[in-house]
Motif scaffolding. Sequence first.
Motif, PDB file in Angstrom:
ATOM      1  N   PHE A 226       0.844  -1.260   0.040  1.00  0.00           N
ATOM      2  CA  PHE A 226      -0.096  -0.042   0.169  1.00  0.00           C
ATOM      3  C   PHE A 226       0.897   1.356   0.137  1.00  0.00           C
ATOM      4  O   PHE A 226       1.883   1.346   0.662  1.00  0.00           O
ATOM      5  N   VAL A 227       0.395   2.276  -0.662  1.00  0.00           N
ATOM      6  CA  VAL A 227       1.237   3.732  -0.482  1.00  0.00           C
ATOM      7  C   VAL A 227       0.881   4.248   0.450  1.00  0.00           C
ATOM      8  O   VAL A 227       1.553   4.897   1.172  1.00  0.00           O
ATOM      9  N   ASP A 228      -0.630   4.171   0.932  1.00  0.00           N
ATOM     10  CA  ASP A 228      -0.856   5.110   1.895  1.00  0.00           C
ATOM     11  C   ASP A 228      -0.683   4.340   3.292  1.00  0.00           C
ATOM     12  O   ASP A 228      -0.741   3.236   3.651  1.00  0.00           O
ATOM     13  N   ARG A 229      -0.287   5.187   4.354  1.00  0.00           N
ATOM     14  CA  ARG A 229      -0.156   4.616   5.928  1.00  0.00           C
ATOM     15  C   ARG A 229      -1.198   4.420   6.623  1.00  0.00           C
ATOM     16  O   ARG A 229      -1.346   3.539   7.498  1.00  0.00           O
ATOM     17  N   ASN A 230      -2.348   5.204   6.196  1.00  0.00           N
ATOM     18  CA  ASN A 230      -3.854   5.102   6.777  1.00  0.00           C
ATOM     19  C   ASN A 230      -4.658   4.495   5.620  1.00  0.00           C
ATOM     20  O   ASN A 230      -4.833   5.304   4.515  1.00  0.00           O
ATOM     21  N   ILE A 231      -5.255   3.426   5.677  1.00  0.00           N
ATOM     22  CA  ILE A 231      -6.083   2.963   5.072  1.00  0.00           C
ATOM     23  C   ILE A 231      -7.761   2.999   5.571  1.00  0.00           C
ATOM     24  O   ILE A 231      -8.026   2.169   5.943  1.00  0.00           O
ATOM     25  N   LEU A 232      -8.208   4.354   5.537  1.00  0.00           N
ATOM     26  CA  LEU A 232      -9.276   4.850   6.200  1.00  0.00           C
ATOM     27  C   LEU A 232     -10.378   5.355   5.137  1.00  0.00           C
ATOM     28  O   LEU A 232     -11.507   5.128   5.165  1.00  0.00           O
ATOM     29  N   ASP A 233      -9.867   6.039   4.240  1.00  0.00           N
ATOM     30  CA  ASP A 233     -10.644   6.867   3.399  1.00  0.00           C
ATOM     31  C   ASP A 233     -11.441   5.924   2.514  1.00  0.00           C
ATOM     32  O   ASP A 233     -10.685   5.350   1.824  1.00  0.00           O
ATOM     33  N   GLU A 234     -12.782   6.165   2.424  1.00  0.00           N
ATOM     34  CA  GLU A 234     -13.655   5.262   1.534  1.00  0.00           C
ATOM     35  C   GLU A 234     -13.245   5.298   0.081  1.00  0.00           C
ATOM     36  O   GLU A 234     -13.302   4.311  -0.393  1.00  0.00           O
ATOM     37  N   ALA A 235     -12.868   6.358  -0.684  1.00  0.00           N
ATOM     38  CA  ALA A 235     -12.733   6.414  -1.819  1.00  0.00           C
ATOM     39  C   ALA A 235     -11.446   5.654  -2.091  1.00  0.00           C
ATOM     40  O   ALA A 235     -11.329   4.929  -3.212  1.00  0.00           O
ATOM     41  N   ASN A 236     -10.334   5.939  -1.334  1.00  0.00           N
ATOM     42  CA  ASN A 236      -9.067   5.060  -1.415  1.00  0.00           C
ATOM     43  C   ASN A 236      -9.406   3.428  -1.236  1.00  0.00           C
ATOM     44  O   ASN A 236      -8.841   2.882  -1.847  1.00  0.00           O
ATOM     45  N   ILE A 237     -10.327   3.253  -0.235  1.00  0.00           N
ATOM     46  CA  ILE A 237     -10.321   1.770  -0.166  1.00  0.00           C
ATOM     47  C   ILE A 237     -11.302   1.250  -1.450  1.00  0.00           C
ATOM     48  O   ILE A 237     -10.968   0.314  -1.755  1.00  0.00           O
ATOM     49  N   GLN A 238     -12.070   2.131  -1.924  1.00  0.00           N
ATOM     50  CA  GLN A 238     -13.141   1.452  -3.081  1.00  0.00           C
ATOM     51  C   GLN A 238     -11.719   1.390  -4.346  1.00  0.00           C
ATOM     52  O   GLN A 238     -11.793   0.274  -4.959  1.00  0.00           O
ATOM     53  N   GLN A 239     -11.038   2.255  -4.391  1.00  0.00           N
ATOM     54  CA  GLN A 239     -10.058   2.368  -5.404  1.00  0.00           C
ATOM     55  C   GLN A 239      -9.082   0.931  -5.014  1.00  0.00           C
ATOM     56  O   GLN A 239      -8.893   0.295  -6.153  1.00  0.00           O
ATOM     57  N   ILE A 240      -8.768   0.790  -4.016  1.00  0.00           N
ATOM     58  CA  ILE A 240      -7.636  -0.192  -3.912  1.00  0.00           C
ATOM     59  C   ILE A 240      -8.412  -1.634  -4.030  1.00  0.00           C
ATOM     60  O   ILE A 240      -7.889  -2.539  -4.577  1.00  0.00           O
ATOM     61  N   GLY A 241      -9.690  -1.651  -3.872  1.00  0.00           N
ATOM     62  CA  GLY A 241     -10.544  -2.929  -4.195  1.00  0.00           C
ATOM     63  C   GLY A 241     -10.649  -3.206  -5.824  1.00  0.00           C
ATOM     64  O   GLY A 241     -10.395  -4.180  -6.170  1.00  0.00           O
ATOM     65  N   GLU A 242     -10.738  -2.091  -6.329  1.00  0.00           N
ATOM     66  CA  GLU A 242     -10.844  -2.375  -7.812  1.00  0.00           C
ATOM     67  C   GLU A 242      -9.570  -2.619  -8.349  1.00  0.00           C
ATOM     68  O   GLU A 242      -9.738  -3.377  -9.212  1.00  0.00           O
ATOM     69  N   GLU A 243      -8.450  -2.039  -8.047  1.00  0.00           N
ATOM     70  CA  GLU A 243      -7.345  -2.355  -8.479  1.00  0.00           C
ATOM     71  C   GLU A 243      -6.729  -3.636  -8.271  1.00  0.00           C
ATOM     72  O   GLU A 243      -6.298  -4.290  -9.003  1.00  0.00           O
TER      73      GLU A 243
END
Lengths: 142, 119
Positions: free
Chosen positions: B21-38
């Motif tokens: 993961f690039v981010d230290r905090n995996i909290l933000d919903e938009a980021n989490i959704q993007q991570i899931g898609e990727e």
Amino acid sequence: MSRGDTDPARSVSAQLSDVPDEIRDFEDRFVEAAGKAGYEQASCFALRLAMEEATRNAFRHGHADLPDEPIDVAYDITPEIVTITVRDHGPGFDPTELPDPTAPENLARPHGRGVMLIRAYMTDVRFNDTGNEVTMTYRKPD
Amino acid sequence: MPRADSRLRINQQDGITLIEFVDRNILDEANIQQIGEEIGELIDAAVPPQILISFSNVDHLSSAALGTLITIHNRVKSKSGKLRLANIDPQILEVFVITKLNTLFEIHDSTDSAIASFK
């Protein structure tokens, strides 16, 4: 120890919109204030998690039909206790009816762990009768 | 091809897709959704998928991130693939233990141990 002018407030009452940057800034200020009040890293981890889960639940569930409406969030940090209150303007829910996410039949379900994590990390968790407001307290470990 | 705004670092090694993961905090919903898609795209691109997710850079995650990991787990399983998690900070590992997700996921202390487990 005196506090500098840049220290974040330890007692805050605010309205929070469902904007990621706004939520992140709010949580960062909250955790920074807790850290400056003497809460160690493990406590700050627990406090951030509880704040994140409660605000997320308020927006996703409480405001499912109120997407543009802000929620009410307040916290008060003393050297011994942190109190967080998160209130939404939705119809509320019955927290006693939440399925157990650790039951074998629920383990592979992607939702339903927020309240459980709040209860695990906070010292005390109370919902109002309507179920649209949660008050969480955290006592600093000895 | 990774996205230009990817939240992941991706490497391939011996048929294994290594993800950080690039981010230290995996909290933000938009980021989490993007991570899931990727990660979903990476699962679909591999036959069978062998996915290793390293948490070496991660300080915080939320129940939303756990939900995405479960969706990834289910997707890998449906393709008869293998998913391993590794390098999870003790505080975050406690979240997995509290939620009993340590029994759903195969979790390794190190990347080397996780890679060896694919063989």
